[in-house]
Design an enzyme around this catalytic site. Structure first.
Site, PDB file in Angstrom:
ATOM      1  N   HIS A 145      -5.294 -32.246 -27.973  1.00  0.00           N
ATOM      2  CA  HIS A 145      -5.670 -31.570 -29.227  1.00  0.00           C
ATOM      3  C   HIS A 145      -5.230 -30.131 -29.012  1.00  0.00           C
ATOM      4  O   HIS A 145      -5.671 -29.473 -28.061  1.00  0.00           O
ATOM      5  CB  HIS A 145      -7.187 -31.699 -29.464  1.00  0.00           C
ATOM      6  CG  HIS A 145      -7.691 -31.055 -30.728  1.00  0.00           C
ATOM      7  ND1 HIS A 145      -8.476 -31.740 -31.657  1.00  0.00           N
ATOM      8  CD2 HIS A 145      -7.561 -29.799 -31.198  1.00  0.00           C
ATOM      9  CE1 HIS A 145      -8.799 -30.925 -32.650  1.00  0.00           C
ATOM     10  NE2 HIS A 145      -8.254 -29.735 -32.398  1.00  0.00           N
ATOM     11  N   HIS A 181      -4.551 -26.499 -28.335  1.00  0.00           N
ATOM     12  CA  HIS A 181      -5.453 -25.407 -27.984  1.00  0.00           C
ATOM     13  C   HIS A 181      -4.666 -24.282 -27.338  1.00  0.00           C
ATOM     14  O   HIS A 181      -3.678 -24.522 -26.643  1.00  0.00           O
ATOM     15  CB  HIS A 181      -6.570 -25.872 -27.037  1.00  0.00           C
ATOM     16  CG  HIS A 181      -6.092 -26.642 -25.852  1.00  0.00           C
ATOM     17  ND1 HIS A 181      -5.723 -27.976 -25.927  1.00  0.00           N
ATOM     18  CD2 HIS A 181      -5.892 -26.266 -24.561  1.00  0.00           C
ATOM     19  CE1 HIS A 181      -5.330 -28.388 -24.728  1.00  0.00           C
ATOM     20  NE2 HIS A 181      -5.415 -27.371 -23.884  1.00  0.00           N
ATOM     21  N   THR A 216      -4.038 -31.516 -20.615  1.00  0.00           N
ATOM     22  CA  THR A 216      -4.943 -32.625 -20.289  1.00  0.00           C
ATOM     23  C   THR A 216      -5.740 -33.093 -21.500  1.00  0.00           C
ATOM     24  O   THR A 216      -6.281 -34.187 -21.479  1.00  0.00           O
ATOM     25  CB  THR A 216      -5.926 -32.223 -19.167  1.00  0.00           C
ATOM     26  OG1 THR A 216      -6.685 -31.094 -19.598  1.00  0.00           O
ATOM     27  CG2 THR A 216      -5.196 -31.879 -17.875  1.00  0.00           C
ATOM     28  N   CYS A 269     -12.144 -32.833 -31.019  1.00  0.00           N
ATOM     29  CA  CYS A 269     -12.649 -33.175 -32.354  1.00  0.00           C
ATOM     30  C   CYS A 269     -14.168 -33.386 -32.298  1.00  0.00           C
ATOM     31  O   CYS A 269     -14.882 -33.026 -33.237  1.00  0.00           O
ATOM     32  CB  CYS A 269     -11.944 -34.409 -32.909  1.00  0.00           C
ATOM     33  SG  CYS A 269     -10.288 -34.056 -33.557  1.00  0.00           S
ATOM     34  N   GLY A 307       0.830 -29.407 -17.962  1.00  0.00           N
ATOM     35  CA  GLY A 307      -0.588 -29.160 -17.684  1.00  0.00           C
ATOM     36  C   GLY A 307      -1.522 -29.487 -18.825  1.00  0.00           C
ATOM     37  O   GLY A 307      -2.712 -29.185 -18.751  1.00  0.00           O
TER      38      GLY A 307
HETATM   39  P1  5GP Z   1      -5.227 -28.154 -20.880  1.00  0.00           P
HETATM   40  O1  5GP Z   1      -5.282 -28.582 -19.440  1.00  0.00           O
HETATM   41  O2  5GP Z   1      -5.084 -29.367 -21.788  1.00  0.00           O
HETATM   42  O3  5GP Z   1      -4.244 -27.073 -21.200  1.00  0.00           O
HETATM   43  O4  5GP Z   1      -6.633 -27.501 -21.191  1.00  0.00           O
HETATM   44  C1  5GP Z   1      -7.769 -28.248 -21.449  1.00  0.00           C
HETATM   45  C2  5GP Z   1      -8.939 -27.377 -21.096  1.00  0.00           C
HETATM   46  O5  5GP Z   1     -10.098 -27.939 -21.686  1.00  0.00           O
HETATM   47  C3  5GP Z   1      -9.214 -27.289 -19.586  1.00  0.00           C
HETATM   48  O6  5GP Z   1      -9.133 -25.925 -19.174  1.00  0.00           O
HETATM   49  C4  5GP Z   1     -10.622 -27.867 -19.435  1.00  0.00           C
HETATM   50  O7  5GP Z   1     -11.406 -27.174 -18.498  1.00  0.00           O
HETATM   51  C5  5GP Z   1     -11.198 -27.735 -20.837  1.00  0.00           C
HETATM   52  N1  5GP Z   1     -12.168 -28.744 -21.211  1.00  0.00           N
HETATM   53  C6  5GP Z   1     -12.044 -30.089 -21.057  1.00  0.00           C
HETATM   54  N2  5GP Z   1     -13.133 -30.717 -21.540  1.00  0.00           N
HETATM   55  C7  5GP Z   1     -13.962 -29.751 -22.009  1.00  0.00           C
HETATM   56  C8  5GP Z   1     -15.255 -29.773 -22.628  1.00  0.00           C
HETATM   57  O8  5GP Z   1     -15.864 -30.825 -22.853  1.00  0.00           O
HETATM   58  N3  5GP Z   1     -15.802 -28.572 -22.956  1.00  0.00           N
HETATM   59  C9  5GP Z   1     -15.156 -27.380 -22.730  1.00  0.00           C
HETATM   60  N4  5GP Z   1     -15.790 -26.260 -23.103  1.00  0.00           N
HETATM   61  N5  5GP Z   1     -13.938 -27.330 -22.159  1.00  0.00           N
HETATM   62  C10 5GP Z   1     -13.349 -28.489 -21.802  1.00  0.00           C
HETATM   63 ZN    ZN Z   2      -8.810 -33.837 -31.805  1.00  0.00          ZN
END
Ligand code: 5GP
Ligand code: ZN
Length: 110
Positions: A94, A96, A91, A5, A89
Site C-alpha cells: 500500500h 507509503h 514490505t 487499509c 524494500g
Molecule cells: P516498507 O518496508 O514497505 O517500505 O515499509 C513498511 C513500513 O511499515 C515498515 O517500516 C514497518 O515497520 C511499518 N509497519 C508495518 N506494519 C505496521 C503496523 O501495523 N503499524 C505501523 N505503525 N507500522 C507498520
Molecule cells: Zn491498502
C-alpha cells in the site's frame, strides 16, 4: 483488506501524526530514526508506481502533508523515501512515503 487499509479503517490502531480526507500519517511501528512517520493515501494504491495522470495530485498532496508534519514537529531537515517492489524494500503493498528525521543522514544515502 491490506494492513494499511485496516489502519485507515481503524481496525488496527496507530499513533496518528496527521489526517485529512485523502491522507493519513502515523508513526512507524519499527522506527529507524528518532522521527519515522508513514504518509499514506486513504485509497488503496499498491505503490508509487500506481501513480498516473488520473491520481497524480494525490502524490503531491502526500508530500505537502509530509512537509506540514515536519514543520509541526519543528524539523527542517528530513528524508522522504518510498520503496517500490520487494527488492527495493517494500514490505507493505500500500503506497507509503517514509518521513525520516531527527538524525544526521548527510554522510549516507542508504
Ligand atoms: P516498507 O518496508 O514497505 O517500505 O515499509 C513498511 C513500513 O511499515 C515498515 O517500516 C514497518 O515497520 C511499518 N509497519 C508495518 N506494519 C505496521 C503496523 O501495523 N503499524 C505501523 N505503525 N507500522 C507498520
Ligand atoms: Zn491498502
Amino acid at each position: 483488506m491490506c494492513i494499511f487499509c485496516k489502519i485507515v479503517a481503524g481496525e488496527i490502531p496507530s499513533k496518528k501524526a496527521y489526517e485529512d480526507d485523502k491522507v493519513l500519517a502515523f508513526y512507524d511501528i519499527n522506527p529507524l530514526a528518532p522521527i519515522h512517520i508513514l504518509v499514506i493515501p486513504k485509497e488503496h494504491i499498491r505503490s508509487a508506481a500506481g501513480i498516473n495522470e488520473t491520481n497524480e495530485a494525490l502524490a503531491g498532496h502526500m508530500i505537502a502533508a509530509a512537509a506540514k508534519i515536519a514543520n509541526e514537529l519543528g524539523i527542517s531537515d528530513y528524508r522522504l523515501i518510498s520503496n517500490i517492489g520487494p527488492t527495493a524494500g517494500q514490505t507493505v503493498e500500500h503506497f507509503h512515503i517514509h518521513l525520516i528525521g531527527g538524525v544526521d543522514m548527510s554522510k549516507r544515502m542508504l
